[in-house]
Design a protein around this motif. Structure first.
Motif, mmCIF file in Angstrom:
data_model
loop_
_atom_site.group_PDB
_atom_site.id
_atom_site.type_symbol
_atom_site.label_atom_id
_atom_site.label_comp_id
_atom_site.label_asym_id
_atom_site.label_seq_id
_atom_site.Cartn_x
_atom_site.Cartn_y
_atom_site.Cartn_z
ATOM 1 N N PHE A 54 5.558 5.970 -1.588
ATOM 2 C CA PHE A 54 6.409 6.274 -0.445
ATOM 3 C C PHE A 54 7.608 5.343 -0.334
ATOM 4 O O PHE A 54 8.639 5.725 0.213
ATOM 5 C CB PHE A 54 5.621 6.227 0.859
ATOM 6 C CG PHE A 54 4.437 7.152 0.872
ATOM 7 C CD1 PHE A 54 4.494 8.409 0.284
ATOM 8 C CD2 PHE A 54 3.262 6.772 1.459
ATOM 9 C CE1 PHE A 54 3.407 9.251 0.288
ATOM 10 C CE2 PHE A 54 2.168 7.610 1.478
ATOM 11 C CZ PHE A 54 2.232 8.854 0.883
ATOM 12 N N ILE A 103 6.469 13.495 3.213
ATOM 13 C CA ILE A 103 5.516 12.479 3.664
ATOM 14 C C ILE A 103 5.011 12.853 5.052
ATOM 15 O O ILE A 103 5.788 12.999 5.988
ATOM 16 C CB ILE A 103 6.170 11.076 3.736
ATOM 17 C CG1 ILE A 103 6.805 10.684 2.403
ATOM 18 C CG2 ILE A 103 5.136 10.032 4.161
ATOM 19 C CD1 ILE A 103 7.653 9.414 2.470
ATOM 20 N N ASP A 154 -0.547 11.242 5.189
ATOM 21 C CA ASP A 154 -0.280 10.502 3.951
ATOM 22 C C ASP A 154 -0.176 9.006 4.226
ATOM 23 O O ASP A 154 -0.743 8.181 3.499
ATOM 24 C CB ASP A 154 1.028 10.968 3.306
ATOM 25 C CG ASP A 154 1.002 12.403 2.823
ATOM 26 O OD1 ASP A 154 -0.078 12.917 2.470
ATOM 27 O OD2 ASP A 154 2.101 13.015 2.805
ATOM 28 N N ASP A 171 2.263 1.606 -3.503
ATOM 29 C CA ASP A 171 1.250 2.140 -4.417
ATOM 30 C C ASP A 171 1.101 3.658 -4.249
ATOM 31 O O ASP A 171 0.793 4.361 -5.212
ATOM 32 C CB ASP A 171 -0.093 1.454 -4.193
ATOM 33 C CG ASP A 171 -0.079 -0.014 -4.585
ATOM 34 O OD1 ASP A 171 0.865 -0.445 -5.288
ATOM 35 O OD2 ASP A 171 -1.015 -0.733 -4.169
ATOM 36 N N ALA A 172 1.318 4.156 -3.039
ATOM 37 C CA ALA A 172 1.231 5.594 -2.768
ATOM 38 C C ALA A 172 2.527 6.320 -3.140
ATOM 39 O O ALA A 172 2.587 7.551 -3.091
ATOM 40 C CB ALA A 172 0.912 5.829 -1.288
ATOM 41 N N GLY A 219 0.820 -1.207 0.000
ATOM 42 C CA GLY A 219 0.000 0.000 0.000
ATOM 43 C C GLY A 219 0.855 1.258 0.000
ATOM 44 O O GLY A 219 0.523 2.255 -0.663
ATOM 45 N N LEU A 220 1.953 1.213 0.728
ATOM 46 C CA LEU A 220 2.871 2.359 0.748
ATOM 47 C C LEU A 220 3.591 2.509 -0.588
ATOM 48 O O LEU A 220 3.854 3.624 -1.038
ATOM 49 C CB LEU A 220 3.891 2.202 1.879
ATOM 50 C CG LEU A 220 3.321 2.195 3.297
ATOM 51 C CD1 LEU A 220 4.427 1.948 4.302
ATOM 52 C CD2 LEU A 220 2.592 3.477 3.610
ATOM 53 N N ALA A 247 -3.543 7.530 5.157
ATOM 54 C CA ALA A 247 -4.366 7.319 3.966
ATOM 55 C C ALA A 247 -3.889 6.086 3.188
ATOM 56 O O ALA A 247 -4.708 5.309 2.691
ATOM 57 C CB ALA A 247 -4.351 8.556 3.080
ATOM 58 N N ALA A 248 -2.569 5.901 3.089
ATOM 59 C CA ALA A 248 -2.027 4.745 2.373
ATOM 60 C C ALA A 248 -2.392 3.429 3.057
ATOM 61 O O ALA A 248 -2.444 2.380 2.414
ATOM 62 C CB ALA A 248 -0.509 4.870 2.241
#
Length: 154
Positions: free
Chosen positions: A52, A72, A76, A49-50, A46-47, A79-80
């Motif tokens: 980060f 970051i 943020d 995909d964001a 997930g991080l 949300a991720a």
């Protein structure tokens, strides 16, 4: 009710990752966080995909920070993670027929919304760079090591 500590755990791991020059494996993160590598990979995806973090496969691979820590915020990262519920409290029923419970829900919903907005605003004002600076000040004051593999050893 079990608390969702993913945000705290992910922030912890991200700060350790920022201290290393080489990629950090899911296994090393899982040992440090007393978790399972599969769980870590799911969270890290997930991080990624964001934007980060990035991952590298194969020998010498692992996870690295992909963005400047100053870019970051806690919000943020929150949300991720899918914006998990911030509070364990809630209304007894969402659509009560009782007028008393409707009045209670209206008061609680307003308070919950205000508290959540305030918390998310605060999350948006804290960067990983700020957390890292605090961490570095604490490391200097304590004289401890920051190695991910040994600092969390039993």
């Amino acid at each position: 009710m079990k608390r969702d500590s993913r945000l705290s755990g992910v922030l912890h791991v991200l700060l350790h990752m920022a201290e290393t020059q080489s990629p950090v494996t899911s296994e090393a993160m899982a040992r440090a966080m007393q978790s399972n590598p599969v769980v870590i990979r799911r969270i890290m995806a997930g991080l990624r995909d964001a934007g980060f973090v990035r991952s590298e496969k194969g020998h010498g691979g692992g996870w690295t920070i992909a963005r400047d820590l100053a870019a970051i915020t806690l919000r943020d990262v929150y949300a991720a993670l899918g914006s998990p519920a911030l509070f364990a409290m809630g209304n007894r029923t969402d659509a009560p027929g009782c007028l008393v419970e409707q009045a209670v829900n209206a008061a609680l919903n307003g308070a919950y919304a205000d508290a959540e907005a305030l918390l998310l605003e605060r999350f948006g004002s804290v960067t990983l760079a700020g957390l890292s600076a605090d961490f570095h000040a604490r490391i200097i004051a304590s004289g401890k090591s920051i190695d991910l593999e040994t600092v969390h050893a039993a």
